[in-house]
Design an enzyme around this catalytic site. Sequence first.
Site, short mmCIF file in Angstrom:
data_model
loop_
_atom_site.label_atom_id
_atom_site.label_comp_id
_atom_site.label_asym_id
_atom_site.label_seq_id
_atom_site.Cartn_x
_atom_site.Cartn_y
_atom_site.Cartn_z
N GLU A 1 0.81 -1.23 0.00
CA GLU A 1 0.00 0.00 0.00
C GLU A 1 0.84 1.28 0.00
O GLU A 1 0.61 2.19 0.79
CB GLU A 1 -0.96 -0.03 1.19
CG GLU A 1 -1.90 -1.23 1.13
CD GLU A 1 -2.69 -1.47 2.40
OE1 GLU A 1 -2.72 -0.60 3.28
OE2 GLU A 1 -3.30 -2.55 2.52
N GLU B 1 -6.29 -10.63 -1.21
CA GLU B 1 -7.07 -10.38 0.01
C GLU B 1 -8.56 -10.27 -0.31
O GLU B 1 -9.21 -9.28 0.02
CB GLU B 1 -6.58 -9.11 0.71
CG GLU B 1 -5.09 -9.08 0.98
CD GLU B 1 -4.63 -7.88 1.81
OE1 GLU B 1 -5.48 -7.13 2.33
OE2 GLU B 1 -3.40 -7.70 1.92
O1 G3I Z 1 -2.79 -6.87 18.88
C1 G3I Z 1 -4.00 -6.54 19.54
C2 G3I Z 1 -4.26 -7.52 20.62
O2 G3I Z 1 -3.24 -7.41 21.59
C3 G3I Z 1 -5.65 -7.24 21.23
O3 G3I Z 1 -5.95 -8.26 22.13
C4 G3I Z 1 -6.71 -7.20 20.15
C5 G3I Z 1 -8.08 -6.84 20.70
O4 G3I Z 1 -8.84 -6.14 19.76
O5 G3I Z 1 -6.35 -6.26 19.20
C6 G3I Z 1 -5.14 -6.62 18.55
O6 G3I Z 1 -4.83 -5.83 17.48
C7 G3I Z 1 -5.64 -5.94 16.34
C8 G3I Z 1 -4.88 -6.67 15.24
O7 G3I Z 1 -5.65 -6.66 14.05
C9 G3I Z 1 -4.56 -8.12 15.59
O8 G3I Z 1 -5.72 -8.85 15.79
C10 G3I Z 1 -6.03 -4.55 15.91
O9 G3I Z 1 -6.87 -3.96 16.88
C11 G3I Z 1 -6.71 -4.57 14.57
O10 G3I Z 1 -6.86 -3.23 14.10
C12 G3I Z 1 -5.87 -5.35 13.58
O11 G3I Z 1 -6.56 -5.36 12.37
C13 G3I Z 1 -5.86 -5.91 11.25
C14 G3I Z 1 -5.60 -4.81 10.23
O12 G3I Z 1 -5.00 -5.39 9.07
C15 G3I Z 1 -4.72 -3.72 10.82
O13 G3I Z 1 -4.01 -3.01 9.95
C16 G3I Z 1 -6.75 -6.98 10.65
O14 G3I Z 1 -6.87 -8.08 11.56
C17 G3I Z 1 -6.18 -7.47 9.32
O15 G3I Z 1 -7.13 -8.28 8.68
C18 G3I Z 1 -5.88 -6.27 8.42
O16 G3I Z 1 -5.30 -6.76 7.23
C19 G3I Z 1 -5.01 -5.79 6.23
C20 G3I Z 1 -3.81 -6.28 5.44
O17 G3I Z 1 -2.76 -6.56 6.33
C21 G3I Z 1 -3.38 -5.26 4.38
N1 G3I Z 1 -4.49 -4.89 3.53
C22 G3I Z 1 -5.72 -4.50 4.18
C23 G3I Z 1 -6.15 -5.58 5.18
C24 G3I Z 1 -7.47 -5.23 5.82
O18 G3I Z 1 -7.37 -4.09 6.60
#
Ligand code: G3I
Length: 384
Positions: free
Chosen positions: A165, A270
Amino acid sequence: MRGSRLAHAAGAAALVAAAGCTPRPPAPVAAPASLAAAYHGAFLVGAALNDAQFSGRDSAEAALVAAQFSSVSPENVLKWESVHPRPGVYDFDAADRYVAFGRRHGMFVVGHTLVWHNQTPRWVFEDSAGRAVSRDTLIARMRDHILTVVGRYRGRVNGWDVVNEAVADDGTLRRSPWQTIIGDDFIAMAFRFAHEADPDAQLVYNDYALENAPKRQGVLALVRLLLAEGVPITGVGLQEHDRLDWPSPESVDTTIAAFAALGVKVMITELDVDVLPRAVAQTGADVSLRAAARAELDPWPDSLPDPVQQALARRYAALFGVFLRHRGRVARVTFWGVTDRDSWRNDWPVRGRTNYPTLFGRDGRPKPAFDAVMEAAGAAGAGP
Ligand code: G3I
């Protein structure tokens, strides 16, 4: 639906009999039972996994993944904040379990992602006083990270999303800390470091909303430049975080064709389809976008009404029809999540909604969209 190939075989035998030949009992053609088998020979079919799945805590979903897919991607555990949380501190526990799961099941194992502006700790870009580091320091940090992470999995992770990105909606390079501190050449450097660490790995530039013309033109120009400079890029990942009504199948077709024409592999990295009311104007997957929860944005908390279920099935059939038209140019199609329960779409851009973006319901059962995708493969003659 899944018996359609048997029906074709029986129909052919009836024609032979009608023509006066000695009828022979038709050899039963077993319908493929999995997405991987149905698309074998066309492209790999993958899914992004969470820790519960590849660590075996969610044994039902682990079994579903093993049964259905030929490729895996790590949803979060190979991102910088996960494997390299503090200076000099690497933590590969979860990533090792992920890679072992993929290898154990003989799958194509994807690494995601090395250089991104999200899920990268602030310390990467700052000195101990909180000031931006120099270009040379950031290059050294990037090189150390890539050589350590890619080097650890050399020969075991088959392909990496090297840069994620890096292009903005208007097609210019995004003003991320990578770009502002190092300059535009951070992208070429990242690919060269990854190639140095594993010369056999596929190296991919990955981005969303490439059906929007200005962004597509920007990424096309970027890839052309990288190729002209001899940078070791092997593919472009189209994320396809789609909606029921966006992007059109025609624009997905155009986008795949445009990148394939550059001579690079194309991956759908994705894939998911959002069925809920639109909460923000932008298309794509900018994770910084947020919208407040409102009841009308979460209309189906218990189950998906049948007309929408059928619309989702038709949508997936149309998308796979496009991917199949580009078989040989599309190397893999990866869903971003296994079941509706796992999907990030339940929490973006509004937290806590009930979305239905995948082929499998919250109970792990295949939805009509699964049957539609299987049928699309059969109709196109893919599979065994
Ligand atoms: O790490 C914390 C954890 O300690 C806590 O217990 C938990 C409770 O909510 O949150 C955890 O962090 C989360 C993390 O995912 C791991 O689960 C974040 O809040 C959450 O925002 C994060 O979201 C991820 C997102 O990328 C963040 O950038 C999504 O799971 C993941 O599917 C998403 O993937 C991205 C690709 O990497 C790139 N392209 C877009 C795609 C969708 O956004």
